[in-house]
Motif scaffolding. Structure first.
Motif, PDB file in Angstrom:
ATOM      1  N   GLY A 272       0.821  -1.212   0.000  1.00  0.00           N
ATOM      2  CA  GLY A 272       0.000   0.000   0.000  1.00  0.00           C
ATOM      3  C   GLY A 272       0.853   1.259   0.000  1.00  0.00           C
ATOM      4  N   ALA A 273       1.899   1.273   0.826  1.00  0.00           N
ATOM      5  CA  ALA A 273       2.782   2.451   0.882  1.00  0.00           C
ATOM      6  C   ALA A 273       3.508   2.664  -0.441  1.00  0.00           C
ATOM      7  CB  ALA A 273       3.792   2.295   2.010  1.00  0.00           C
ATOM      8  N   ASN A 274       3.911   1.588  -1.082  1.00  0.00           N
ATOM      9  CA  ASN A 274       4.593   1.739  -2.371  1.00  0.00           C
ATOM     10  C   ASN A 274       3.653   2.234  -3.463  1.00  0.00           C
ATOM     11  OD1 ASN A 274       7.568   0.915  -2.387  1.00  0.00           O
ATOM     12  ND2 ASN A 274       6.612  -0.589  -1.042  1.00  0.00           N
TER      13      ASN A 274
ATOM     14  N   ASN B 157       5.081   9.470  -6.251  1.00  0.00           N
ATOM     15  CA  ASN B 157       5.843  10.672  -6.573  1.00  0.00           C
ATOM     16  C   ASN B 157       6.244  11.366  -5.275  1.00  0.00           C
ATOM     17  OD1 ASN B 157       3.579  12.291  -5.723  1.00  0.00           O
ATOM     18  ND2 ASN B 157       2.656  11.890  -7.732  1.00  0.00           N
ATOM     19  N   GLU B 158       7.071  12.377  -5.391  1.00  0.00           N
ATOM     20  CA  GLU B 158       7.592  13.097  -4.214  1.00  0.00           C
ATOM     21  C   GLU B 158       6.468  13.700  -3.373  1.00  0.00           C
ATOM     22  OE1 GLU B 158      10.050  14.693  -1.407  1.00  0.00           O
ATOM     23  OE2 GLU B 158      10.714  13.364  -3.011  1.00  0.00           O
ATOM     24  N   GLN B 159       5.405  14.180  -4.012  1.00  0.00           N
ATOM     25  CA  GLN B 159       4.322  14.823  -3.281  1.00  0.00           C
ATOM     26  C   GLN B 159       3.576  13.841  -2.376  1.00  0.00           C
ATOM     27  OE1 GLN B 159       4.696  15.123  -6.686  1.00  0.00           O
ATOM     28  NE2 GLN B 159       5.643  17.153  -6.611  1.00  0.00           N
ATOM     29  N   SER B 160       3.508  12.593  -2.751  1.00  0.00           N
ATOM     30  CA  SER B 160       2.759  11.616  -1.959  1.00  0.00           C
ATOM     31  C   SER B 160       3.649  10.800  -1.018  1.00  0.00           C
ATOM     32  CB  SER B 160       1.983  10.690  -2.887  1.00  0.00           C
ATOM     33  OG  SER B 160       2.859  10.014  -3.753  1.00  0.00           O
ATOM     34  N   LEU B 161       4.943  11.058  -1.028  1.00  0.00           N
ATOM     35  CA  LEU B 161       5.862  10.287  -0.192  1.00  0.00           C
ATOM     36  C   LEU B 161       5.551  10.462   1.294  1.00  0.00           C
ATOM     37  CD1 LEU B 161       8.310   8.436  -0.090  1.00  0.00           C
ATOM     38  CD2 LEU B 161       9.745  10.482  -0.031  1.00  0.00           C
ATOM     39  N   GLY B 162       5.244  11.666   1.720  1.00  0.00           N
ATOM     40  CA  GLY B 162       4.910  11.898   3.128  1.00  0.00           C
ATOM     41  C   GLY B 162       3.704  11.085   3.569  1.00  0.00           C
ATOM     42  N   HIS B 163       2.714  10.991   2.699  1.00  0.00           N
ATOM     43  CA  HIS B 163       1.527  10.193   3.018  1.00  0.00           C
ATOM     44  C   HIS B 163       1.899   8.703   3.132  1.00  0.00           C
ATOM     45  CE1 HIS B 163      -2.679   9.174   3.309  1.00  0.00           C
ATOM     46  NE2 HIS B 163      -2.595   8.377   2.251  1.00  0.00           N
TER      47      HIS B 163
ATOM     48  N   LEU C  50      12.163   3.921   1.431  1.00  0.00           N
ATOM     49  CA  LEU C  50      11.455   4.974   0.689  1.00  0.00           C
ATOM     50  C   LEU C  50      12.193   6.310   0.779  1.00  0.00           C
ATOM     51  CD1 LEU C  50       7.658   4.322   1.397  1.00  0.00           C
ATOM     52  CD2 LEU C  50       8.894   4.025  -0.751  1.00  0.00           C
ATOM     53  N   ILE C  51      12.681   6.640   1.960  1.00  0.00           N
ATOM     54  CA  ILE C  51      13.392   7.906   2.127  1.00  0.00           C
ATOM     55  C   ILE C  51      14.713   7.891   1.347  1.00  0.00           C
ATOM     56  CG2 ILE C  51      14.584   9.377   3.800  1.00  0.00           C
ATOM     57  CD1 ILE C  51      12.427   8.470   5.856  1.00  0.00           C
ATOM     58  N   ALA C  52      15.447   6.796   1.456  1.00  0.00           N
ATOM     59  CA  ALA C  52      16.754   6.711   0.789  1.00  0.00           C
ATOM     60  C   ALA C  52      16.618   6.633  -0.722  1.00  0.00           C
ATOM     61  CB  ALA C  52      17.527   5.496   1.303  1.00  0.00           C
ATOM     62  N   SER C  53      15.670   5.859  -1.202  1.00  0.00           N
ATOM     63  CA  SER C  53      15.585   5.635  -2.643  1.00  0.00           C
ATOM     64  C   SER C  53      14.896   6.771  -3.393  1.00  0.00           C
ATOM     65  CB  SER C  53      14.874   4.315  -2.943  1.00  0.00           C
ATOM     66  OG  SER C  53      13.531   4.362  -2.522  1.00  0.00           O
TER      67      SER C  53
END
Length: 174
Positions: free
Chosen positions: A39-41, A46-52, A77-80
């Protein structure tokens, strides 16, 4: 039915259409790690949805505080995506410690995440120039995953370029 299907006009649904299903999966079974991770992947497109996506994983981590898979996935997720290795490092270290604390109890998914954690830690410590820490973590990883070619290569290939301090560390470890 037949074994052949004409692929002209073939289309796929947008993976985001499945997000409600992942939310439902994780509500019904908060210990279902693939629901959190997949689900997280899907969310982190994109960068805008990474925080979510990271918030979604943190929710899963709160439900599964003993699993190395979720902090490992947050670090990944943060590193890649952001290439923010300093922010990813604490999550990878937490995943490593959780794996070390209960290696015999880990599921196949958790073991694979733990393996990936060692790889990322090796890369991050190498890039930070912390070679002694890199070798320590990679040796630990190799003791758990002796057949892992990535860990083996990181452990046995000299980081380049080597400054004098790095050269001395390399020579001491080989």
């Amino acid at each position: 039915t037949s074994a052949y299907k004409d692929m002209s006009h073939h289309a796929h649904n947008d993976p985001q259409s499945a997000l409600p299903l992942f939310r439902l999966m994780t509500w019904l079974d908060p210990q279902f790690l693939p629901g959190w991770i997949t689900g997280a992947n899907v969310i982190a497109r994109n960068e805008q949805s990474l925080g979510h996506a990271i918030r979604f994983l943190l929710e899963g981590y709160a439900q599964n505080p003993q699993s190395p898979a979720l902090p490992g996935e947050i670090g990944y997720l943060i590193a890649s995506t952001r290439r923010d290795f300093d922010s990813a490092l604490p999550y990878f270290e937490q995943a490593r410690k959780l794996g070390v604390s209960r290696p015999k109890e880990l599921t196949e998914d958790e073991l694979e995440s733990w393996r990936t954690t060692y790889r990322w830690l090796g890369l991050i410590y190498r890039d930070k120039g912390e070679l002694a820490r890199m070798y320590s973590v990679l040796r630990e990883g190799q003791s758990v995953f002796p057949d892992d070619l990535v860990i083996d290569r990181l452990l046995n290939t000299a980081p380049a370029p080597l400054n004098l301090k790095s050269q001395n560390t390399w020579e001491q470890n080989h």
